[in-house]
Design a protein around this motif. Structure first.
Motif, short mmCIF file in Angstrom:
data_model
loop_
_atom_site.label_atom_id
_atom_site.label_comp_id
_atom_site.label_asym_id
_atom_site.label_seq_id
_atom_site.Cartn_x
_atom_site.Cartn_y
_atom_site.Cartn_z
N GLN A 51 0.90 -1.40 0.22
CA GLN A 51 0.37 -0.33 0.24
C GLN A 51 1.66 1.18 -0.01
N ARG A 52 0.62 2.24 -0.59
CA ARG A 52 1.52 4.01 -0.69
C ARG A 52 -0.01 4.38 0.32
N ILE A 53 0.85 4.86 1.67
CA ILE A 53 0.12 6.12 2.21
C ILE A 53 0.76 7.35 2.79
N LEU A 54 0.16 8.41 1.98
CA LEU A 54 0.48 9.61 1.96
C LEU A 54 -0.02 10.78 3.25
N VAL A 55 0.09 10.92 4.51
CA VAL A 55 0.31 11.93 4.69
C VAL A 55 0.26 13.65 4.44
N VAL A 56 -1.03 13.80 4.90
CA VAL A 56 -1.16 15.26 3.91
C VAL A 56 -0.69 16.24 5.53
N SER A 57 0.17 16.81 6.26
CA SER A 57 0.20 18.06 7.65
C SER A 57 -0.11 19.18 7.22
N PRO A 58 -0.86 19.74 7.30
CA PRO A 58 -0.86 21.32 7.89
C PRO A 58 1.06 22.28 8.65
N HIS A 59 1.35 21.84 9.35
CA HIS A 59 2.62 22.37 9.69
C HIS A 59 3.46 21.28 10.88
N PRO A 60 4.48 21.49 10.41
CA PRO A 60 5.22 20.22 11.20
C PRO A 60 5.05 19.98 12.57
N ASP A 61 4.68 18.76 12.93
CA ASP A 61 4.61 18.14 14.45
C ASP A 61 2.94 17.47 14.28
N ASP A 62 2.38 17.94 13.17
CA ASP A 62 0.79 17.46 12.76
C ASP A 62 1.00 15.93 12.44
N GLU A 63 1.96 15.38 11.55
CA GLU A 63 1.73 14.54 11.48
C GLU A 63 2.47 13.43 12.69
N THR A 64 2.62 13.69 13.10
CA THR A 64 2.90 13.11 14.55
C THR A 64 1.15 13.15 16.02
N SER A 70 -0.48 4.93 12.76
CA SER A 70 -0.58 5.02 11.80
C SER A 70 0.27 4.61 11.34
N ILE A 71 1.58 5.61 11.32
CA ILE A 71 3.03 5.38 10.49
C ILE A 71 3.11 4.05 10.45
N GLN A 72 3.44 4.03 12.04
CA GLN A 72 4.89 2.18 12.23
C GLN A 72 4.22 1.35 11.83
N ARG A 73 2.28 1.32 12.08
CA ARG A 73 1.58 0.67 11.60
C ARG A 73 1.55 -0.22 10.05
N ALA A 74 1.68 0.77 9.07
CA ALA A 74 1.83 1.05 7.77
C ALA A 74 2.82 0.53 7.56
N LEU A 75 3.71 0.91 7.95
CA LEU A 75 5.39 0.52 8.18
C LEU A 75 5.72 -0.76 8.42
N GLY A 126 11.83 10.65 10.40
CA GLY A 126 12.87 9.21 10.04
C GLY A 126 12.38 8.81 11.51
N ALA A 127 12.50 8.94 13.21
CA ALA A 127 12.26 8.23 13.73
C ALA A 127 11.44 7.03 13.61
N LEU A 128 10.41 7.51 12.82
CA LEU A 128 9.28 7.01 12.56
C LEU A 128 9.48 5.63 12.01
N GLY A 129 10.60 5.88 10.89
CA GLY A 129 11.20 5.14 10.16
C GLY A 129 10.54 5.57 8.31
N VAL A 130 10.46 6.36 8.11
CA VAL A 130 9.80 7.69 6.90
C VAL A 130 11.50 7.59 6.04
N ALA A 274 4.95 -0.60 21.58
CA ALA A 274 6.37 0.02 21.27
C ALA A 274 5.60 1.10 20.15
N GLN A 275 4.17 1.44 19.77
CA GLN A 275 4.11 1.91 18.86
C GLN A 275 3.96 3.84 19.75
N GLU A 276 3.08 3.46 21.19
CA GLU A 276 3.50 4.54 22.12
C GLU A 276 4.82 5.28 21.92
N ASP A 277 5.18 3.96 22.33
CA ASP A 277 7.14 4.36 22.93
C ASP A 277 6.84 5.27 21.10
#
Length: 320
Positions: A51-64, A70-75, A126-130, A274-277
């Motif tokens: 699957q190809r997932i795109l996260v659209v974030s208005p500002h830096p930090d919203d994506e986190t 969700s990003i960790q689960r997807a990866l 990067g910390a999330l693995g993207v 682990a995903q909360e961490d």
């Protein structure tokens, strides 16, 4: 009512409010139905390999805040994740005041804040693995996206913070692009063409922040023109009424449905410990924001995230 009694009542009300906002046990005492409602939500469809997932974030930090779990689960499922930021967060004057110790930060200082936040968002992803190659910064004006969508769709907008009228960041997708809605549409369309996402995680039009609503409008309109609105999943960060409660880091508590999201058909994305961490590690990379509003940001590190396929509520929330 005499003044002394009034002062006592006001003080008591403030104490109760502080307790609700900051206490773990307050959630169990004051919001048992809300917590039970989250547990009863259907689980979101699992991510899948390829699957190809795109996260659209208005500002830096919203994506986190919205989507680190969700990003960790997807990866972990073998999906691929991309993130695009529409602004670089260069309109947060309080942040610049504290970082630069300048009571009235200048345009260059605020642009410097934007550069700093680009770096923070890169490290958080990067910390999330993207992968770094999957990150795109557009660099449009913080606090100005709704103007670009509406009255400045063709006429350039001047940022009230940096005073820029064009994208000032060399690392952006289109450095020097005019601050117009046309530019946002073009750049966001380029990202969609390159990523070809199966799912797009974007802010809900019910989010309280005007930049979040405008981001939702831009991406929804683009996907509608492509006949791909079914790929959208919406989230809310600015949900109203001191959302989320309680403030601060409270591991293992649910992230509740926001007041501005009442009436939306939410799905629950459950996170492992682990995903909360991982979400917490990514959040701590947004150091400039953690210095200013850590208790708000930490309140999103919970045992779940929330996504909805629904654009607008079926019923109007009683409190906006």
């Amino acid at each position: 009512m005499n003044r002394h009694l009034l002062a006592v009542l006001i003080g008591a009300a403030l104490l109760v409010t502080a307790y609700v906002i900051n206490s773990t046990s307050a959630l169990r005492v004051f919001f048992p139905r809300a917590a039970a409602a989250v547990a009863a939500l259907p689980e979101a469809t699992p991510y899948r390999a390829g699957q190809r997932i795109l996260v659209v974030s208005p500002h830096p930090d919203d994506e986190t805040l919205c989507c680190a779990g969700s990003i960790q689960r997807a990866l972990a499922a073998g999906a691929r994740v991309w993130v695009v930021w529409l602004t670089s967060g260069d309109g947060f004057e309080l942040d610049a005041v504290l970082l630069d110790r300048a009571p009235r930060p200048s345009g260059p200082q605020l642009a410097g804040l934007g550069t700093r936040r680009i770096g923070e968002a890169t490290r958080a992803a990067g910390a999330l693995g993207v992968p770094r190659a999957h990150l795109t910064f557009l660099g449009y004006p913080d606090g100005g996206l709704l103007h670009l969508f509406l009255e400045n769709y063709a006429q350039p907008y001047a940022s009230r913070y940096t005073r820029a009228t064009r994208v000032p960041y060399p690392q952006a997708l289109s450095p020097g692009a005019p601050y117009t809605g046309e530019s946002v549409n073009r750049d966001l369309g380029r990202v969609l063409d390159r990523v070809r996402p199966d799912l797009v995680l974007a802010p809900s039009p019910e989010d309280r922040h005007p930049d979040h609503r405008a981001t939702s409008y831009f991406v929804t309109r683009l996907l509608a023109r492509r006949g791909e609105t079914g790929r959208l999943r919406f989230w809310i960060v600015h949900g109203g009424l001191e959302y989320p409660l309680p403030k601060g880091l409270h591991r293992g508590l649910p992230l509740m449905v926001p007041p501005r999201g009442e009436g939306l058909a939410w799905e629950r994305v459950d996170l492992s410990g682990a995903q909360e961490d991982g979400k917490l590690r990514a959040l701590r990379e947004h150091r400039s924001q953690m210095n200013v509003m850590d208790r708000f940001l930490l309140a999103f590190v919970r045992e779940n995230e929330l996504l909805t396929r629904q654009v607008v509520p079926q019923t109007t929330p009683s409190t906006r």
